[in-house]
Scaffold this motif. Structure first.
Motif, mmCIF file in Angstrom:
data_model
loop_
_atom_site.group_PDB
_atom_site.id
_atom_site.type_symbol
_atom_site.label_atom_id
_atom_site.label_comp_id
_atom_site.label_asym_id
_atom_site.label_seq_id
_atom_site.Cartn_x
_atom_site.Cartn_y
_atom_site.Cartn_z
ATOM 1 N N CYS A 22 19.825 -6.120 61.717
ATOM 2 C CA CYS A 22 20.098 -7.564 61.611
ATOM 3 C C CYS A 22 19.178 -8.352 62.532
ATOM 4 O O CYS A 22 18.733 -9.445 62.175
ATOM 5 C CB CYS A 22 21.556 -7.857 61.952
ATOM 6 N N LEU A 25 15.909 -8.589 60.824
ATOM 7 C CA LEU A 25 16.024 -9.512 59.696
ATOM 8 C C LEU A 25 16.028 -10.971 60.163
ATOM 9 O O LEU A 25 15.338 -11.813 59.586
ATOM 10 C CB LEU A 25 17.295 -9.201 58.898
ATOM 11 N N PHE A 26 16.778 -11.265 61.218
ATOM 12 C CA PHE A 26 16.820 -12.630 61.742
ATOM 13 C C PHE A 26 15.448 -13.063 62.267
ATOM 14 O O PHE A 26 15.032 -14.201 62.066
ATOM 15 C CB PHE A 26 17.878 -12.779 62.834
ATOM 16 N N TRP A 28 12.482 -11.914 61.248
ATOM 17 C CA TRP A 28 11.615 -12.068 60.092
ATOM 18 C C TRP A 28 11.915 -13.371 59.338
ATOM 19 O O TRP A 28 11.004 -14.137 59.024
ATOM 20 C CB TRP A 28 11.766 -10.861 59.169
ATOM 21 N N VAL A 29 13.207 -13.621 59.066
ATOM 22 C CA VAL A 29 13.591 -14.845 58.360
ATOM 23 C C VAL A 29 13.225 -16.076 59.195
ATOM 24 O O VAL A 29 12.724 -17.070 58.655
ATOM 25 C CB VAL A 29 15.097 -14.828 58.011
ATOM 26 N N GLY A 30 13.454 -16.009 60.495
ATOM 27 C CA GLY A 30 13.122 -17.137 61.364
ATOM 28 C C GLY A 30 11.643 -17.476 61.344
ATOM 29 O O GLY A 30 11.263 -18.646 61.237
ATOM 30 N N GLU A 32 9.493 -16.675 58.964
ATOM 31 C CA GLU A 32 9.147 -17.129 57.614
ATOM 32 C C GLU A 32 9.530 -18.596 57.402
ATOM 33 O O GLU A 32 8.763 -19.368 56.846
ATOM 34 C CB GLU A 32 9.819 -16.246 56.552
ATOM 35 N N ILE A 33 10.726 -18.953 57.833
ATOM 36 C CA ILE A 33 11.173 -20.345 57.684
ATOM 37 C C ILE A 33 10.314 -21.273 58.546
ATOM 38 O O ILE A 33 9.922 -22.358 58.109
ATOM 39 C CB ILE A 33 12.673 -20.480 58.025
ATOM 40 N N SER A 35 7.254 -20.852 59.416
ATOM 41 C CA SER A 35 5.897 -20.986 58.858
ATOM 42 C C SER A 35 5.864 -21.898 57.634
ATOM 43 O O SER A 35 4.800 -22.344 57.229
ATOM 44 C CB SER A 35 5.347 -19.603 58.493
ATOM 45 N N ARG A 36 7.029 -22.203 57.072
ATOM 46 C CA ARG A 36 7.093 -23.084 55.897
ATOM 47 C C ARG A 36 7.493 -24.517 56.302
ATOM 48 O O ARG A 36 8.153 -25.209 55.548
ATOM 49 C CB ARG A 36 8.080 -22.530 54.881
ATOM 50 N N GLY A 42 13.961 -22.333 61.676
ATOM 51 C CA GLY A 42 13.350 -21.058 62.033
ATOM 52 C C GLY A 42 13.633 -20.678 63.473
ATOM 53 O O GLY A 42 13.916 -19.519 63.782
ATOM 54 N N PHE A 45 17.146 -19.268 63.855
ATOM 55 C CA PHE A 45 17.217 -17.859 63.453
ATOM 56 C C PHE A 45 16.633 -16.943 64.531
ATOM 57 O O PHE A 45 17.181 -15.887 64.832
ATOM 58 C CB PHE A 45 16.502 -17.640 62.117
#
Length: 166
Positions: A22, A25-26, A28-30, A32-33, A35-36, A42, A45
């Motif tokens: 987890c 995952l947090f 990676w998601v952070g 990714e968010i 960078s967008r 982000g 996360f």
């Protein structure tokens, strides 16, 4: 009375198997968010991942050592020593299937908590009995009765009414 407690191998393995992925995952998601163009979400996360990482380190390295005069809680980033003669209250609580023993000590009401995730409920009761025995209250009726806490100062006042404790 020298005793030591730490989380069982099974619970440490469960923390690693279920919580460590987890964290990844947090993170990676952070990233990714972030960078967008949504940096704030982000960052939230990533902060959750950091706090989970600290919790994993705490759970894997926490140890409780009891002697006749102190309780010592140590982990990777520090230690807390609680003199048994300074303990004023033992508070019981719980959430989501775990039992939590809070040991309140000193005039400023500082506290440490020990969870049944790390130590079984029976061992938590043993810690309470050992603290009461070290304070000379072994076999005494708990005060207040039917409460979620034990007021050691009141118990000492009831046992020795001529002396003021606390």
């Amino acid at each position: 009375m020298d005793k030591s407690f730490q989380a069982s191998w099974g619970s440490r393995l469960c923390v690693l198997l279920f919580v460590a992925p987890c964290v990844g995952l947090f993170f990676w998601v952070g990233f990714e968010i972030a960078s967008r163009q949504n940096i704030l979400v982000g960052l939230i996360f990533v902060l959750v991942a950091v706090f989970l990482s600290i919790w994993i380190a705490f759970m894997l390295t926490m140890r409780i050592d009891m002697s006749d005069d102190s309780i010592v809680r140590t982990w990777l980033l520090g230690r807390k020593v609680v003199p048994i003669h300074d303990i004023t209250t033992l508070r019981w609580g719980g959430a989501r299937g775990q039992t939590i023993l809070s040991i309140v000590y000193g005039k400023s009401r500082r506290f440490i908590t020990i969870s049944s995730i790390v130590v079984s409920r029976e061992k938590l009761l043993g810690i309470q009995k050992d603290v009461l025995a070290a304070r000379g209250l072994e076999g005494e009726v708990l005060w207040p009765p039917m409460a979620a806490y034990v007021d050691i100062d009141k118990m000492l006042e009831r046992k020795h009414p001529e002396t003021k404790f606390g």
